[in-house]
Write an enzyme that holds these catalytic residues in place. Structure first.
Site, mmCIF file in Angstrom:
data_model
loop_
_atom_site.group_PDB
_atom_site.id
_atom_site.type_symbol
_atom_site.label_atom_id
_atom_site.label_comp_id
_atom_site.label_asym_id
_atom_site.label_seq_id
_atom_site.Cartn_x
_atom_site.Cartn_y
_atom_site.Cartn_z
ATOM 1 N N ARG A 104 -18.153 10.629 63.335
ATOM 2 C CA ARG A 104 -19.233 11.584 63.576
ATOM 3 C C ARG A 104 -18.939 12.879 62.836
ATOM 4 N NH1 ARG A 104 -20.707 12.921 69.713
ATOM 5 N NH2 ARG A 104 -18.637 13.852 69.637
ATOM 6 N N THR A 108 -22.895 18.097 61.792
ATOM 7 C CA THR A 108 -24.239 17.565 62.048
ATOM 8 C C THR A 108 -24.287 16.607 63.233
ATOM 9 O OG1 THR A 108 -23.939 15.630 60.611
ATOM 10 C CG2 THR A 108 -24.692 17.689 59.585
ATOM 11 N N ASP A 200 -11.672 12.917 74.602
ATOM 12 C CA ASP A 200 -11.763 12.086 73.400
ATOM 13 C C ASP A 200 -11.045 10.766 73.663
ATOM 14 O OD1 ASP A 200 -10.899 10.918 70.780
ATOM 15 O OD2 ASP A 200 -11.978 12.651 69.998
ATOM 16 N N ASP A 203 -8.287 9.736 71.039
ATOM 17 C CA ASP A 203 -7.052 10.500 71.156
ATOM 18 C C ASP A 203 -6.246 10.087 72.377
ATOM 19 O OD1 ASP A 203 -7.536 11.953 68.883
ATOM 20 O OD2 ASP A 203 -8.323 13.713 69.904
#
Length: 209
Positions: A104, A108, A200, A203
């Site tokens: 991603r 944006t 996340d 992670d």
């Protein structure tokens, strides 16, 4: 519109609570994601058709049921989706595994494809796309589109946690794809993270930051 299946089995909800906890380390996090994925796969495959076969037991002949000719592939969206594959393969060891690499763009929030490797016969397979988080929905929409462009027509999406925004995006872009989730959270924040979510997933799975 896509059917949204909320899988709220007590064992899944219990394990998901530990997964969310910021104090849960990478080893336990990985193990729990695999376990929850295995439990969810049980529900995702619930409506697969069966056929009768004859089996010789040590005592007699038995009429039994097996999955009716379904060929299955698991398609993780890299990298976090990798954490869900092992649990599904424990239930369906003959499934093939494809990979879709999407990241991603931090500015944006749009998905960018960088890798796609799939079984050659995906058009004949029931596909289960896996990604722990359905946030903006961009990666899932892109992954589904990549599969459809290559001839796939039997696709299910399986995520641990979803935001309402992500569900709406997938439903709008791919109304024929059923969505399976263990939780639907409140919203996205300004960075595109699910609130309250679990942080996340990639992670936390792999011990990176």
């Amino acid at each position: 519109m896509s059917n949204v299946h909320l899988i709220n089995h007590p064992l899944i909800q219990h394990k998901l609570s530990i997964i969310r906890d910021s104090n849960t380390g990478a080893k336990e996090f990985r193990e729990l994601v695999e376990e929850v994925s295995m439990l969810m796969a049980y529900e995702v495959t619930r409506d697969f058709p069966l056929e009768e076969v004859e089996v010789e037991t040590p005592v007699s002949t038995a009429r039994c049921k097996v999955i009716a000719g379904k060929k299955i592939a698991v398609i993780p969206i890299l990298r976090a989706g990798l954490g869900m594959v092992g649990g599904i393969l424990k239930l369906i060891p003959t499934a093939k595994v494809g990979h879709i690499g999407v990241y991603r763009d931090p500015e944006t929030l749009q998905p960018i494809e960088y890798y796609c490797k799939l079984p050659s016969d995906i058009c004949d397979r029931e596909l289960i796309i896996v990604d722990p988080m359905l946030a903006t929905g961009g990666s899932a929409v892109a992954g589904i589109q990549f599969l459809k462009q290559r001839g796939a027509n039997q696709i299910r999406l399986m995520c641990l946690i979803a935001a309402p925004e992500g569900i709406e995006t997938v439903q709008t872009k791919h109304p024929d794809v059923d969505i399976y989730v263990a939780a639907i959270d409140e919203r996205l924040n300004s960075h595109g993270y699910i609130v309250p979510g679990l942080g996340d997933a990639g992670d936390r799975l792999f011990g990176t930051k």
